[in-house]
Motif scaffolding. Structure first.
Motif, PDB file in Angstrom:
ATOM      1  N   ALA A 173       0.803  -1.229   0.000  1.00 50.90           N
ATOM      2  CA  ALA A 173       0.000   0.000   0.000  1.00 50.90           C
ATOM      3  C   ALA A 173       0.831   1.272   0.000  1.00 50.90           C
ATOM      4  CB  ALA A 173      -0.949  -0.008   1.201  1.00 50.90           C
ATOM      5  N   ASP A 174       2.029   1.242   0.572  1.00 49.55           N
ATOM      6  CA  ASP A 174       2.815   2.465   0.637  1.00 49.55           C
ATOM      7  C   ASP A 174       3.727   2.666  -0.578  1.00 49.55           C
ATOM      8  OD1 ASP A 174       4.481   0.369   1.327  1.00 49.55           O
ATOM      9  OD2 ASP A 174       5.379   1.375   3.065  1.00 49.55           O
ATOM     10  N   TRP A 175       3.750   1.720  -1.508  1.00 49.49           N
ATOM     11  CA  TRP A 175       4.539   1.896  -2.729  1.00 49.49           C
ATOM     12  C   TRP A 175       3.879   2.881  -3.679  1.00 49.49           C
ATOM     13  CZ3 TRP A 175       6.950  -3.191  -5.022  1.00 49.49           C
ATOM     14  CH2 TRP A 175       7.775  -3.796  -4.044  1.00 49.49           C
ATOM     15  N   VAL A 176       2.570   2.738  -3.865  1.00 52.26           N
ATOM     16  CA  VAL A 176       1.799   3.596  -4.766  1.00 52.26           C
ATOM     17  C   VAL A 176       0.656   4.197  -3.958  1.00 52.26           C
ATOM     18  CG1 VAL A 176       0.486   3.747  -6.913  1.00 52.26           C
ATOM     19  CG2 VAL A 176       2.331   2.070  -6.710  1.00 52.26           C
ATOM     20  N   VAL A 177       0.632   5.518  -3.839  1.00 56.61           N
ATOM     21  CA  VAL A 177      -0.398   6.165  -3.037  1.00 56.61           C
ATOM     22  C   VAL A 177      -1.145   7.181  -3.888  1.00 56.61           C
ATOM     23  CG1 VAL A 177       0.953   5.840  -0.931  1.00 56.61           C
ATOM     24  CG2 VAL A 177       1.106   8.025  -2.168  1.00 56.61           C
ATOM     25  N   SER A 178      -2.303   7.570  -3.400  1.00 55.04           N
ATOM     26  CA  SER A 178      -3.133   8.575  -4.065  1.00 55.04           C
ATOM     27  C   SER A 178      -2.921   9.933  -3.415  1.00 55.04           C
ATOM     28  CB  SER A 178      -4.605   8.176  -3.964  1.00 55.04           C
ATOM     29  OG  SER A 178      -5.455   9.271  -4.250  1.00 55.04           O
ATOM     30  N   PHE A 179      -2.781  10.963  -4.248  1.00 56.20           N
ATOM     31  CA  PHE A 179      -2.680  12.304  -3.689  1.00 56.20           C
ATOM     32  C   PHE A 179      -3.949  12.658  -2.924  1.00 56.20           C
ATOM     33  CE2 PHE A 179      -3.651  16.868  -4.035  1.00 56.20           C
ATOM     34  CZ  PHE A 179      -2.578  17.377  -3.308  1.00 56.20           C
ATOM     35  N   LYS A 180      -5.104  12.433  -3.543  1.00 58.09           N
ATOM     36  CA  LYS A 180      -6.369  12.842  -2.923  1.00 58.09           C
ATOM     37  C   LYS A 180      -6.792  11.941  -1.773  1.00 58.09           C
ATOM     38  CE  LYS A 180      -8.874  12.997  -6.695  1.00 58.09           C
ATOM     39  NZ  LYS A 180      -9.976  13.252  -7.657  1.00 58.09           N
ATOM     40  N   HIS A 181      -6.574  10.640  -1.925  1.00 60.77           N
ATOM     41  CA  HIS A 181      -7.151   9.698  -0.970  1.00 60.77           C
ATOM     42  C   HIS A 181      -6.163   9.171   0.060  1.00 60.77           C
ATOM     43  CE1 HIS A 181     -10.665   9.893  -3.490  1.00 60.77           C
ATOM     44  NE2 HIS A 181      -9.960   9.489  -4.539  1.00 60.77           N
ATOM     45  N   THR A 182      -4.876   9.448  -0.134  1.00 56.05           N
ATOM     46  CA  THR A 182      -3.868   9.017   0.834  1.00 56.05           C
ATOM     47  C   THR A 182      -3.181  10.203   1.499  1.00 56.05           C
ATOM     48  OG1 THR A 182      -3.414   7.096  -0.597  1.00 56.05           O
ATOM     49  CG2 THR A 182      -1.876   7.523   1.204  1.00 56.05           C
ATOM     50  N   LEU A 183      -2.727  11.161   0.698  1.00 55.77           N
ATOM     51  CA  LEU A 183      -1.904  12.241   1.217  1.00 55.77           C
ATOM     52  C   LEU A 183      -2.701  13.465   1.660  1.00 55.77           C
ATOM     53  CD1 LEU A 183       1.113  12.234  -1.269  1.00 55.77           C
ATOM     54  CD2 LEU A 183       0.854  10.999   0.888  1.00 55.77           C
ATOM     55  N   LEU A 184      -3.767  13.792   0.959  1.00 56.47           N
ATOM     56  CA  LEU A 184      -4.507  15.012   1.268  1.00 56.47           C
ATOM     57  C   LEU A 184      -5.157  14.901   2.648  1.00 56.47           C
ATOM     58  CD1 LEU A 184      -5.316  17.724  -0.171  1.00 56.47           C
ATOM     59  CD2 LEU A 184      -7.512  16.606  -0.655  1.00 56.47           C
ATOM     60  N   PRO A 185      -4.874  15.830   3.556  1.00 57.41           N
ATOM     61  CA  PRO A 185      -5.518  15.780   4.883  1.00 57.41           C
ATOM     62  C   PRO A 185      -7.029  15.854   4.742  1.00 57.41           C
ATOM     63  CG  PRO A 185      -3.688  17.340   4.878  1.00 57.41           C
ATOM     64  CD  PRO A 185      -3.930  16.950   3.448  1.00 57.41           C
ATOM     65  N   PRO A 186      -7.775  15.202   5.627  1.00 58.73           N
ATOM     66  CA  PRO A 186      -9.239  15.228   5.535  1.00 58.73           C
ATOM     67  C   PRO A 186      -9.787  16.634   5.785  1.00 58.73           C
ATOM     68  CG  PRO A 186      -8.544  14.240   7.609  1.00 58.73           C
ATOM     69  CD  PRO A 186      -7.307  14.405   6.777  1.00 58.73           C
ATOM     70  N   TRP A 187     -10.940  16.908   5.193  1.00 55.01           N
ATOM     71  CA  TRP A 187     -11.610  18.199   5.404  1.00 55.01           C
ATOM     72  C   TRP A 187     -11.955  18.350   6.885  1.00 55.01           C
ATOM     73  CZ3 TRP A 187     -16.193  19.961   7.400  1.00 55.01           C
ATOM     74  CH2 TRP A 187     -16.567  21.278   7.066  1.00 55.01           C
ATOM     75  N   PRO A 188     -11.746  19.518   7.468  1.00 54.18           N
ATOM     76  CA  PRO A 188     -11.269  20.781   6.886  1.00 54.18           C
ATOM     77  C   PRO A 188      -9.768  20.996   7.043  1.00 54.18           C
ATOM     78  CG  PRO A 188     -12.088  21.222   9.080  1.00 54.18           C
ATOM     79  CD  PRO A 188     -12.245  19.729   8.859  1.00 54.18           C
ATOM     80  N   LEU A 189      -9.033  19.957   7.487  1.00 53.58           N
ATOM     81  CA  LEU A 189      -7.599  20.127   7.714  1.00 53.58           C
ATOM     82  C   LEU A 189      -6.842  20.419   6.429  1.00 53.58           C
ATOM     83  CD1 LEU A 189      -6.886  17.295  10.336  1.00 53.58           C
ATOM     84  CD2 LEU A 189      -7.285  19.731  10.741  1.00 53.58           C
TER      85      LEU A 189
END
Length: 247
Positions: A173-189
């Motif tokens: 799972a940590d080899w290929v990650v999603s910008f929106k669904h893995t890295l982007l902090p959850p709203w509203p952070l």
């Protein structure tokens, strides 16, 4: 032995700079000899050390989802001179680590990222996958024979491919990650914080919007329903410049 990475570029959404950045990142991070082959309808601006090939023909239906199905053409056989395991990468990804291990992992199998929004539903995200050329030629053959039927049933190509392949092996799972669904902090952070890839990540996928160049400067284009701007937001991400732009 030379490893092979392939990509596909058509139309005008992604320019030659996306191909060139991918090529230079591969050279930066990989220790083994690795060639990049770009299947494209326009070779202008692509670096000379990238191997370019015409996009193989495919019978596309006239539906709104059909352009992404163009990637299905890469499942046909023969596919030029390609044999064995080949790694496919979408152009809208950022490479931030070596890809050599992607050629060692579960050799001979179809390896793909588990789709981040459909965990447990046996659907791979085809931003980054490796496949043995020729083994799954039925994916292309069946689609090419009746594209409208398959487009209407599946809507997007990765659902069709996941169903047609059968057995999939997911990347760690940590080899290929999603910008929106893995890295982007959850709203509203997401209005106050950013996150960057971990030390074991090699590929960050930018599915949909924003693209890497947009996220880099904190832009998230939203078409139509502008109320979505309430949550579709990212601060600028300087780490993208570190990995993606030429050093």
């Amino acid at each position: 032995m030379t490893q092979t990475v392939i990509c596909i570029k058509w139309g005008t959404r992604y320019g030659s700079e996306y191909v060139n950045r991918m090529n230079r990142a591969i050279k930066r991070f990989n220790k083994r000899p690795t060639r990049l082959i770009c299947f494209t309808d326009d070779v202008s601006g692509i670096d000379e050390d990238v191997i370019t090939r015409d996009i193989p023909p495919v019978n596309l239906p006239d539906y709104k989802h059909s352009p992404p199905f163009r990637k299905v053409t890469l499942w046909q056989y023969p596919l030029g001179d390609l044999e064995g395991d080949v790694l496919y990468l979408d152009l809208d990804i950022v490479i931030c680590g070596d890809l050599d291990r992607f050629f060692d992992y579960e050799k001979g199998e179809y390896c793909v990222a588990e789709n981040w929004t459909q965990i447990g539903k046996n659907i791979g995200n085809t931003s980054c996958y490796r496949f043995p050329v020729g083994r799954y030629k039925h994916i292309f053959d069946d689609f090419n024979a009746d594209p409208a039927k398959i487009e209407q049933k599946y809507g997007i190509s990765q659902k069709y491919i996941s169903d047609a392949v059968g057995k999939m092996v997911y990347w760690p799972a940590d080899w290929v990650v999603s910008f929106k669904h893995t890295l982007l902090p959850p709203w509203p952070l997401n209005f106050f914080k950013t996150s960057k890839p971990g030390p074991n990540t090699s590929v960050v996928a930018f599915t949909g919007k924003p693209d890497p160049d947009e996220a880099m400067v904190g832009e998230w284009p939203v078409e139509g329903e502008h109320w979505k701007k309430i949550y579709k937001f990212t601060k600028s991400c300087p780490w993208i410049e570190d990995y993606w732009l030429d050093n």
